[in-house]
Write a protein that holds these residues in place. Structure first.
Motif, PDB file in Angstrom:
ATOM      1  N   SER A   1      33.357  37.021  70.848  1.00 14.89           N
ATOM      2  CA  SER A   1      32.006  36.948  71.403  1.00 14.89           C
ATOM      3  C   SER A   1      30.974  36.560  70.349  1.00 14.89           C
ATOM      4  O   SER A   1      29.770  36.748  70.537  1.00 14.89           O
TER       5      SER A   1
ATOM      6  N   PRO B   1      27.166  30.807  67.662  1.00 15.85           N
ATOM      7  CA  PRO B   1      26.034  30.271  68.431  1.00 15.85           C
ATOM      8  C   PRO B   1      26.409  30.108  69.907  1.00 15.85           C
ATOM      9  O   PRO B   1      27.572  29.870  70.239  1.00 15.85           O
ATOM     10  N   GLU B   2      25.444  30.208  70.769  1.00 16.49           N
ATOM     11  CA  GLU B   2      25.707  30.154  72.206  1.00 16.49           C
ATOM     12  C   GLU B   2      26.416  28.876  72.619  1.00 16.49           C
ATOM     13  O   GLU B   2      27.308  28.899  73.470  1.00 16.49           O
ATOM     14  N   GLU B   3      26.044  27.761  72.004  1.00 15.07           N
ATOM     15  CA  GLU B   3      26.617  26.480  72.413  1.00 15.07           C
ATOM     16  C   GLU B   3      28.084  26.311  72.012  1.00 15.07           C
ATOM     17  O   GLU B   3      28.796  25.452  72.537  1.00 15.07           O
TER      18      GLU B   3
ATOM     19  N   GLN C   1      30.115  29.318  71.390  1.00 17.33           N
ATOM     20  CA  GLN C   1      30.754  30.623  71.504  1.00 17.33           C
ATOM     21  C   GLN C   1      32.035  30.553  72.331  1.00 17.33           C
ATOM     22  O   GLN C   1      32.982  31.310  72.086  1.00 17.33           O
ATOM     23  N   HIS C   2      32.074  29.632  73.290  1.00 13.00           N
ATOM     24  CA  HIS C   2      33.273  29.508  74.127  1.00 13.00           C
ATOM     25  C   HIS C   2      34.497  29.105  73.309  1.00 13.00           C
ATOM     26  O   HIS C   2      35.628  29.426  73.668  1.00 13.00           O
TER      27      HIS C   2
END
Length: 230
Positions: A190, A193-195, A197-198
């Protein structure tokens, strides 16, 4: 005159054939030292003599190359390593997956089993390649393994090796990362960075959760074959 020429040509052909036979014997004598060690590791099938023992047509068309390769790979390289035969064959199969050496991979399967690599271990090596090489590079090898195992009379599918579910694969995958790399990997799935994180999540749930948690190979073996893939 024609008769004499025919006899002369016949003698030349016989002479060349004798030279090839002599060369083959000299080659065998020179390689004996290193290949004796390989034979101890692999039993009756010696991967250091992969062309000779498979009856490859290269023994006739490219005898000099076969001599050079088998002496180096089968004698000098193997003789200078402390790897046991089973581990060596696992590394070889993995490296061949990485370089897409499908034909050579097929040739090595008998030697892998002779060295003690089990059908389950071979399958696990191929499965794990998916995470690093992609389905497009892995699929032909899986088909080759299935065909070879079937030809040997081994019933498919083999016993299942999975240990996770769709629900806990990410948790157990991250735990595998912690076990291998250390406590700093806790929370990796988890993080970032959000972009992107996957990507971390996929690493934990797919690469480690789906593959590293499987039975058949331990963590050390899985890390080794990953290195060989790449």
């Amino acid at each position: 005159m024609m008769s004499l020429r025919g006899e002369t040509c016949g003698q030349e052909r016989v002479g060349k054939r004798m030279q090839v036979e002599t060369c083959g014997q000299e080659s065998a004598d020179r390689k004996t030292g290193g290949l004796e060690m390989m034979s101890e590791n692999y039993g009756d099938w010696n991967p250091g003599k992969m062309f000779s023992e498979s009856g490859s047509e290269l023994c006739g068309t490219d005898a000099e190359f076969v001599e050079l390769f088998e002496r180096f790979a089968g004698g000098e390289v193997a003789g200078g390593s402390s790897l046991d035969g089973r581990t060596r064959m696992m590394a070889i199969l993995s490296a061949l997956l990485g370089c897409q050496g499908l034909e050579t991979f097929r040739m090595m399967l008998p030697g892998a089993v002779q060295a003690g690599v089990t059908p389950v271990e071979i399958k696990e090596i191929v499965y794990q390649a998916t995470a690093y090489l992609g389905m497009g590079r892995m699929l032909a090898f899986l088909t080759a393994v299935n065909n070879w195992l079937t030809d040997q009379g081994i019933a498919l599918p083999l016993e299942g090796q999975g240990t996770v579910t769709a629900v806990d694969r990410i948790e157990k995958g991250e735990q595998a990362q912690v076990d291998i790399f250390g406590e700093h990997m806790r929370g990796f799935s988890s993080s970032g960075p959000e972009e992107s994180q996957h990507i971390n999540r996929w690493l934990s749930e797919n690469c480690f959760g789906d593959y590293y948690t499987r039975k058949g190979l331990d963590y050390r073996q899985r890390e080794m074959i990953t290195f060989c893939f790449l």
